[in-house]
Design a protein around this motif. Structure first.
Motif, PDB file in Angstrom:
ATOM      1  N   ASP A 101       0.839  -1.193   0.000  1.00  0.00           N
ATOM      2  CA  ASP A 101       0.000   0.000   0.000  1.00  0.00           C
ATOM      3  C   ASP A 101       0.877   1.248   0.000  1.00  0.00           C
ATOM      4  N   HIS A 160       0.424   5.657   0.611  1.00  0.00           N
ATOM      5  CA  HIS A 160      -0.383   6.866   0.836  1.00  0.00           C
ATOM      6  C   HIS A 160       0.525   8.088   0.722  1.00  0.00           C
ATOM      7  N   HIS A 186      -2.850  -1.184   6.460  1.00  0.00           N
ATOM      8  CA  HIS A 186      -3.522  -1.553   5.200  1.00  0.00           C
ATOM      9  C   HIS A 186      -2.760  -2.675   4.496  1.00  0.00           C
TER      10      HIS A 186
HETATM   11 MG    MG Z   1      -4.525   2.245   1.892  1.00  0.00          MG
END
Ligand code: MG
Length: 387
Positions: A235, A237, A269
């Protein structure tokens, strides 16, 4: 249409027997975190049978709902006081839904159904109207009360198991003609109608759970049959001014946080996706769609706990999680132990099963330019093998 697509499975779960203890009917008791009935359903589905219907007893709606969890099944059929009536009502329900061509009738209290038995039964139905799995007797049989009585010759005797397979119209016709009260299985009802029943080899895995010790043995058998699975998650961000930085379920002091719909905990995540991946349960977006307003600002701890609960529901366990955080800043080292403790707490596993590492990308790429944080994770779990 394949033979499996034409097959309906009727699972009889209407009994009220709680001889095995636990205070609830045995088919609803948990076995390695999952109801006995759910094990039976999952084995039927894993054998390739899509059309699985369950007959339940009066007042068992809530037990049934809890037992099947997220599984999608036709509404349960309400059975009668006797097993024969329950099966009959199941057959009537199948008839009013357009009927079937072949049917397997199975007892919910036999949670482990080897696929090979289903295949033998289906093959036998090509040339027979009915087929049942049988096992030879190995113990000596005798009458007894206080003292041992006469020995019974066991030559030619077998133990008859379920599932039992029938051409649908054959079984329905036999049930309509049956007038002798209850029957412990459907083969005797079909035989009473003058129809021959073929036998195929049964399986020791199909033993019925009746007594407390059967449950203990089944738990041990499940533990021994766990297979290892590995899932990966990744993941990213982007940094965003004016947000808090959450990593591994912890608030980390930093000048910027991460942008995202939830709390944007990139590490959790990646871990959630690794856990879901290990059990083939899709990804975080399937379970927590960003379009759903209820996850706005949600703590990502809930996502991880949800994935762990899915594994637990399958009777699985989490062996290890190894994750890597990729960023130039903040420095992860000072928080690493606390993050591991946080994740171990969320997954309810010992600290030694959680590894968190950190690296930079030598100022290369988006993490190198400090535009965001990436995380990857690998989860190793063990889950019961579906045979
Ligand atoms: Mg995420």
């Amino acid at each position: 249409m394949g033979r499996l697509q034409q097959m309906t499975a009727l699972v009889v779960a209407a009994g009220s027997g709680s001889r095995a203890g636990g205070g609830i009917p045995k088919q609803y008791r948990p076995l390695a975190g999952k109801a006995v009935l759910a094990h039976a359903i999952d084995h039927l589905k894993a054998s390739g049978i899509d059309d699985v219907r369950v007959v339940i007893g009066a007042g068992q709606e809530e037990l049934y709902r809890q037992a099947i969890g997220e599984r999608i099944l036709p509404a349960p059929i309400h059975g009668g006081a006797m097993r024969q009536q329950s099966v009959r009502r199941g057959l009537d329900a199948v008839t009013s839904n357009g009927g079937g061509s072949r049917i397997l009738v199975h007892d919910a209290a036999r949670p482990f159904l080897p696929r090979r038995v289903v295949e033998r039964l289906i093959a036998a139905l090509d040339t027979n109207e009915a087929a049942v799995p049988v096992l030879p007797l190995t113990d000596t049989l005798a009458f007894a009360d206080e003292l041992l009585g006469e020995t019974v010759k066991r030559d030619g005797l077998v133990r008859v198991q379920t599932p039992q397979a029938f051409r649908f119209e054959t079984l329905l016709g036999a049930h309509r003609r049956w007038s002798e009260g209850d029957a412990t299985d459907d083969a005797q009802i079909v035989r009473a109608a003058g129809i021959e029943v073929a036998t195929v080899p049964g399986d020791a895995m199909l033993e019925k759970l009746t007594h407390e010790e059967d449950f203990l043995l089944a738990e041990r058998r499940l533990a021994a049959s766990l297979i290892s699975r590995t899932g990966s998650g990744f993941d990213v961000h982007a940094f965003d001014q004016g947000r808090e930085l959450w990593l591994g379920g912890m608030l980390i002091p930093h000048s910027r946080g991460l942008a995202g719909h939830s709390d944007a905990d990139v590490l959790l995540h990646a871990v959630t996706d690794a856990l879901l991946g290990a059990i083939g349960a899709g990804d975080i977006g399937d379970h927590f769609p960003p379009s759903d307003p209820q996850w706005h600002g949600a703590p990502s701890c809930r996502f991880v706990e949800y994935a762990a609960a899915l594994i637990e529901e399958q009777g699985g366990r989490i062996d290890h999680v190894d994750a890597t955080i990729v960023c130039e800043a903040p420095k992860i080292g000072p928080y690493r132990l606390a993050m591991r403790q946080s994740l171990a707490g969320l997954l309810r596993v010992p600290l030694g099963r959680i590894s968190i590492k950190a690296t930079t990308t030598e100022r290369l790429g988006f993490t190198g330019r400090g535009e965001g944080i990436a995380a990857q994770a690998i989860a190793t779990v063990r889950i019961p093998e579906i045979i």
